[in-house]
Design an enzyme around this catalytic site. Structure first.
Site, short mmCIF file in Angstrom:
data_model
loop_
_atom_site.label_atom_id
_atom_site.label_comp_id
_atom_site.label_asym_id
_atom_site.label_seq_id
_atom_site.Cartn_x
_atom_site.Cartn_y
_atom_site.Cartn_z
N ALA A 98 -3.19 -61.84 -15.47
CA ALA A 98 -2.93 -63.60 -15.95
C ALA A 98 -3.35 -63.76 -16.96
O ALA A 98 -2.47 -65.09 -17.60
CB ALA A 98 -3.87 -63.87 -14.75
N GLY A 99 -3.76 -63.00 -18.19
CA GLY A 99 -4.19 -64.05 -19.49
C GLY A 99 -3.12 -63.91 -20.57
O GLY A 99 -2.14 -63.18 -19.89
N THR A 119 -10.37 -55.84 -24.29
CA THR A 119 -11.62 -56.97 -24.57
C THR A 119 -13.03 -57.09 -25.52
O THR A 119 -13.79 -56.02 -26.15
CB THR A 119 -12.84 -57.28 -22.87
OG1 THR A 119 -11.61 -56.75 -22.06
CG2 THR A 119 -13.58 -58.04 -23.04
N THR A 120 -13.10 -57.93 -25.98
CA THR A 120 -13.62 -58.40 -27.44
C THR A 120 -15.20 -59.42 -27.02
O THR A 120 -15.04 -59.98 -26.06
CB THR A 120 -13.41 -59.05 -28.70
OG1 THR A 120 -13.08 -60.18 -27.75
CG2 THR A 120 -12.00 -58.45 -28.94
N ALA A 146 -11.79 -52.91 -30.64
CA ALA A 146 -11.16 -54.62 -30.84
C ALA A 146 -9.71 -55.02 -31.48
O ALA A 146 -9.48 -56.18 -31.68
CB ALA A 146 -12.39 -55.53 -31.56
N LYS A 190 -10.62 -69.24 -27.59
CA LYS A 190 -10.78 -67.75 -27.51
C LYS A 190 -12.66 -68.07 -27.45
O LYS A 190 -12.78 -69.00 -28.10
CB LYS A 190 -11.02 -67.73 -29.37
CG LYS A 190 -11.08 -66.56 -29.47
CD LYS A 190 -11.35 -65.55 -30.33
CE LYS A 190 -11.70 -64.51 -31.20
NZ LYS A 190 -11.33 -63.21 -29.55
N HIS A 250 -8.83 -68.39 -35.08
CA HIS A 250 -8.40 -67.87 -33.48
C HIS A 250 -7.82 -69.54 -33.26
O HIS A 250 -8.80 -70.83 -33.32
CB HIS A 250 -9.60 -67.03 -33.15
CG HIS A 250 -9.32 -65.21 -33.18
ND1 HIS A 250 -9.56 -65.52 -33.81
CD2 HIS A 250 -8.61 -64.88 -32.49
CE1 HIS A 250 -9.61 -63.35 -34.79
NE2 HIS A 250 -8.67 -63.63 -33.73
P1 NAD Z 1 -7.54 -64.67 -21.93
O1 NAD Z 1 -8.24 -65.39 -21.55
O2 NAD Z 1 -6.06 -65.20 -21.69
O3 NAD Z 1 -6.77 -63.63 -20.48
C1 NAD Z 1 -8.56 -62.90 -19.71
C2 NAD Z 1 -8.00 -63.10 -18.65
O4 NAD Z 1 -9.01 -62.13 -18.05
C3 NAD Z 1 -8.27 -64.04 -17.11
O5 NAD Z 1 -6.58 -64.16 -16.90
C4 NAD Z 1 -8.96 -63.46 -16.83
O6 NAD Z 1 -8.86 -65.09 -15.94
C5 NAD Z 1 -8.84 -62.52 -16.60
N1 NAD Z 1 -10.02 -62.24 -15.56
C6 NAD Z 1 -11.70 -62.67 -15.53
N2 NAD Z 1 -12.16 -61.92 -15.17
C7 NAD Z 1 -11.52 -60.45 -14.59
C8 NAD Z 1 -12.34 -60.07 -13.69
N3 NAD Z 1 -12.87 -59.53 -13.20
N4 NAD Z 1 -10.85 -59.01 -13.29
C9 NAD Z 1 -9.71 -59.03 -14.30
N5 NAD Z 1 -9.16 -59.79 -15.16
C10 NAD Z 1 -10.57 -60.91 -15.31
O7 NAD Z 1 -7.70 -64.06 -22.53
P2 NAD Z 1 -6.95 -63.30 -24.00
O8 NAD Z 1 -6.69 -64.13 -24.71
O9 NAD Z 1 -5.68 -62.66 -22.74
O10 NAD Z 1 -8.05 -62.16 -24.74
C11 NAD Z 1 -8.77 -61.49 -22.96
C12 NAD Z 1 -9.71 -60.23 -24.06
O11 NAD Z 1 -8.67 -59.24 -25.07
C13 NAD Z 1 -10.01 -60.96 -25.17
O12 NAD Z 1 -11.95 -60.41 -25.14
C14 NAD Z 1 -9.63 -61.30 -25.81
O13 NAD Z 1 -10.85 -61.29 -27.15
C15 NAD Z 1 -9.36 -59.84 -26.55
N6 NAD Z 1 -7.63 -59.22 -27.44
C16 NAD Z 1 -7.92 -58.33 -27.85
C17 NAD Z 1 -7.18 -57.60 -28.99
C18 NAD Z 1 -7.76 -56.51 -29.50
O14 NAD Z 1 -6.14 -56.03 -30.26
N7 NAD Z 1 -8.26 -55.64 -29.13
C19 NAD Z 1 -6.13 -58.95 -29.39
C20 NAD Z 1 -5.93 -60.22 -28.23
C21 NAD Z 1 -7.34 -60.27 -27.66
#
Ligand code: NAD
Length: 251
Positions: free
Chosen positions: A10-11, A82-83, A106, A142, A138
C-alpha cells in the site's frame, strides 16, 4: 515467467512496483501491507511467499524479521529495498541468506549504482585530504535520515579510501552534541526533507581551491520500481546467499 509478491504493497514504492509490473507484463501474485491483503487475497507475508517466485519488500525495518522468516519458510527468494536498517537487521539478512537467496540494496536504480562506482573511484584517487560531504533531499514523509543511499555512497567512498567502514558522521547528531568543527577524514551527511522529491544525492569532494560534485536526481519512483523488478527477475531461482545490485547489473 517470474511471479512476484509485494510487501509494503500500500506504500509509495509498493504501488509504483505494482504499476510498473503491470506495464511490463510481469505477473503479480499479490500484495500485503500492515493490515493484511492489499490485492491477491494472501493475508500475510507467509501466505504471499507460498504464492510467488520472489518477494519484493519495500516496507519498514520492523517488518523485516517476519518477512525474512516467510521467505525462508517457503524457500522463496526476497529482494529487500527497505532502508533505515540497523546492524541487527543486517545480521538477520545474513542469517536468512544461509537458507534462501536475499538481495538487499538501499537503491535499485542503475544511475545510483553507477554513481556509487564513480564515488569509490574518485575517493581512491583523491585521498583523505579531500573532504567528503554528502547532501541528500527527499520528500517530506521519508522516515529515515541520512537516506540509505547516502550511507551507501559514504560506504563506497570509505572503500575507495581503503577504510573498512569507519569515519562516517551525521552532521545533525554532531551539532546536537555541540560538535560543529569538521573532523579530518570524516564523511559528513546532510539531509533535507520537503515536498515530493523522490531522491536527490550529491557527493562533494572538497579540496584546496577546487571541488568535484558527483550527483544523481531521481525524477520519480519508476526508476526504483524498474530496478526492483529487474533484481527480482534476476534473483528468481538463485541459490541461497546474500546478493547486491552489483550482481544484477554486472558492475
Ligand atoms: P511508504 O511509507 O509509502 O510505504 C511503506 C509501507 O509499508 C506502508 O504502506 C506501510 O503501511 C507498510 N508496512 C508497515 N508495516 C508493514 C508490515 N508489517 N508488513 C507489510 N507492510 C508494512 O514508504 P515508501 O516510500 O514506499 O518506501 C518504503 C521503503 O523503501 C523505505 O524504507 C524507503 O526508504 C525505501 N526505498 C528504497 C528504495 C530502493 O531503491 N531500495 C527506493 C525508494 C524507497
Amino acid at each position: 515467467m517470474t511471479t512476484i509478491g509485494i510487501l509494503g504493497a500500500a506504500g509509495r514504492m509498493g504501488r509504483a512496483i505494482a504499476s510498473v509490473a503491470e506495464a511490463q507484463g510481469i505477473s503479480v501474485a499479490g500484495g500485503v501491507d500492515r493490515e493484511g491483503a492489499v490485492f491477491g487475497g494472501q493475508a500475510d507475508a507467509a501466505a504471499l511467499a507460498e504464492a510467488c517466485d520472489v518477494l519484493i519488500d519495500f516496507s519498514v525495518p520492523a517488518a523485516l524479521s517476519a518477512n525474512l522468516d516467510a521467505a525462508r519458510a517457503a524457500g522463496t527468494p526476497i529482494v529487500v529495498g527497505t532502508t533505515g536498517l540497523e546492524p541487527e537487521h543486517h545480521a538477520l539478512i545474513d542469517a536468512a541468506a544461509r537458507d534462501v537467496a536475499v538481495l538487499q540494496t538501499a537503491n535499485t536504480s542503475l544511475g545510483v549504482n553507477i554513481l556509487k562506482a564513480l564515488v569509490e573511484q574518485a575517493a581512491a584517487k583523491l585521498g583523505p585530504d579531500w573532504d567528503i560531504e554528502i547532501v541528500e533531499m527527499h520528500h517530506r514523509n521519508k522516515l529515515d535520515a541520512p537516506s540509505g543511499t547516502a550511507l551507501l555512497l559514504g560506504a563506497a567512498a570509505n572503500r575507495g579510501r581503503g577504510a573498512e567502514d569507519g569515519s562516517s558522521l551525521n552532521r545533525l547528531d554532531r551539532m546536537e552534541a555541540g560538535l560543529v568543527k569538521r573532523e579530518e577524514g570524516g564523511i559528513y551527511y546532510s539531509s533535507l526533507r520537503g515536498g515530493s522529491v523522490a531522491g536527490d544525492h550529491m557527493v562533494v569532494f572538497a579540496g584546496d581551491d577546487e571541488r568535484i560534485e558527483l550527483g544523481h536526481r531521481a525524477e520519480n519512483r519508476t526508476i526504483f520500481a524498474r530496478g526492483a523488478l529487474k533484481a527480482a527477475q534476476w534473483l528468481a531461482g538463485k541459490p541461497a546467499g546474500r546478493y547486491a545490485m552489483n550482481d544484477v547489473l554486472g558492475l
